[in-house]
Structure formats: structure tokens, C-alpha cells
Scaffold this motif. Structure first.
Motif, PDB file in Angstrom:
ATOM      1  N   ASP A  61       0.825  -1.206   0.000  1.00 27.50           N
ATOM      2  CA  ASP A  61       0.000   0.000   0.000  1.00 27.50           C
ATOM      3  C   ASP A  61       0.862   1.260   0.000  1.00 27.50           C
TER       4      ASP A  61
ATOM      5  N   ALA B 159       1.001   4.132  -2.823  1.00 25.53           N
ATOM      6  CA  ALA B 159       0.771   5.531  -2.456  1.00 25.53           C
ATOM      7  C   ALA B 159       1.934   6.399  -2.929  1.00 25.53           C
TER       8      ALA B 159
ATOM      9  N   LEU C 128       1.505   7.041  -6.582  1.00 26.05           N
ATOM     10  CA  LEU C 128       0.506   8.086  -6.827  1.00 26.05           C
ATOM     11  C   LEU C 128       1.071   9.470  -6.535  1.00 26.05           C
ATOM     12  N   LEU C 129       1.824   9.606  -5.446  1.00 26.05           N
ATOM     13  CA  LEU C 129       2.432  10.901  -5.125  1.00 26.05           C
ATOM     14  C   LEU C 129       3.461  11.312  -6.175  1.00 26.05           C
TER      15      LEU C 129
ATOM     16  N   TRP D 200      -4.854  13.784  -6.508  1.00 23.90           N
ATOM     17  CA  TRP D 200      -3.875  12.695  -6.525  1.00 23.90           C
ATOM     18  C   TRP D 200      -3.263  12.492  -5.135  1.00 23.90           C
ATOM     19  N   ALA D 201      -2.923  13.591  -4.477  1.00 20.39           N
ATOM     20  CA  ALA D 201      -2.287  13.500  -3.159  1.00 20.39           C
ATOM     21  C   ALA D 201      -3.241  12.928  -2.112  1.00 20.39           C
TER      22      ALA D 201
ATOM     23  N   ALA E 136      -3.566   9.281  -2.742  1.00 20.67           N
ATOM     24  CA  ALA E 136      -2.368   8.565  -2.281  1.00 20.67           C
ATOM     25  C   ALA E 136      -2.404   8.377  -0.774  1.00 20.67           C
TER      26      ALA E 136
ATOM     27  N   ALA F 284      -2.420   4.871   1.387  1.00 18.92           N
ATOM     28  CA  ALA F 284      -1.435   4.601   2.431  1.00 18.92           C
ATOM     29  C   ALA F 284      -2.104   4.231   3.758  1.00 18.92           C
TER      30      ALA F 284
ATOM     31  N   PRO G 213      -7.522   3.465  -6.130  1.00 18.17           N
ATOM     32  CA  PRO G 213      -7.504   3.305  -4.686  1.00 18.17           C
ATOM     33  C   PRO G 213      -8.677   2.498  -4.151  1.00 18.17           C
TER      34      PRO G 213
END
Length: 108
Positions: free
Chosen positions: A28, A32, A35-36, A62-63, A66, A70, A106
Motif C-alpha cells: 500500500d 501511495a 501516486l504521489l 492525486w495526493a 495517495a 497509504a 484506490p
């Protein structure tokens, strides 16, 4: 003629069932981070795409997505709230700014 159950090798469980909880958290976190990385690349792009207008909301989506990935295993309710916020922000953006795959990813 036929094989007996003792001769058949037992099928292996799926990959995600063989991983320990610690390994799942590591997966995960890696996703994440990916994605970041994509969010940072899009935010830093000097031209083209949605960044040309100076709009940072797609990078925020996006953040937040992410962060939701996580926290998915440690804080599932918080992760759901973050993903809901991410979807809410994405709904207010032009369709090309945030790809549908971002929202689907996600949610796996």
C-alpha cells in the motif's frame, strides 16, 4: 484413469492471501508513493495538461488519493473519508483533469 486427491498438488492461494499484514502495508505504501510521484510530476509540468492554467486541484486529488491508499489498512474509515473527499474534489474538475483510473485505483 483418474488421479486420487493424494496425488493432486494442492493449489496455491492467491498472492494477496500469502502476504503478511506487514507486507500488505508495504505494498500500500509503495502504491501511495507511486501516486504521489505522478501527482508531483503533473504539478511540476511547465505546460500542457491541466497545469497550464495553474490549477493545482488535480494534484490535490492525486495526493489525497495517495494518502487514502497509504492509510487503507491502518485506518480504513479515515481512508474511506479521504477517498470520498478526493472523489468530491474530482467531481468539480473538468473531466480531462483527473482520469477515471485515479478514482478506481484506490478503491481496489
Amino acid at each position: 484413469m483418474g488421479t486420487t486427491p493424494a496425488q493432486d498438488p494442492a493449489p496455491r492461494p492467491p498472492l494477496l492471501h500469502r502476504l503478511t499484514p506487514r507486507q500488505l502495508v508495504a505494498v500500500d505504501l509503495a502504491l501511495a508513493g507511486l501516486l504521489l510521484l505522478v501527482a508531483g510530476a503533473h504539478a511540476a509540468a511547465p505546460s500542457g495538461g491541466y497545469r497550464a492554467g495553474g490549477d493545482l486541484r488535480p494534484s490535490l486529488v492525486w495526493a489525497v488519493a495517495a494518502l487514502a491508499v497509504a492509510l487503507r489498512r491502518a485506518r480504513p474509515v479515515g481512508s474511506l473519508a479521504l477517498m470520498t473527499a478526493s472523489i468530491g474534489i474530482a467531481l468539480g474538475l473538468p473531466p480531462v483533469a483527473v482520469p477515471d483510473a485515479l478514482i478506481a485505483f484506490p478503491a481496489y
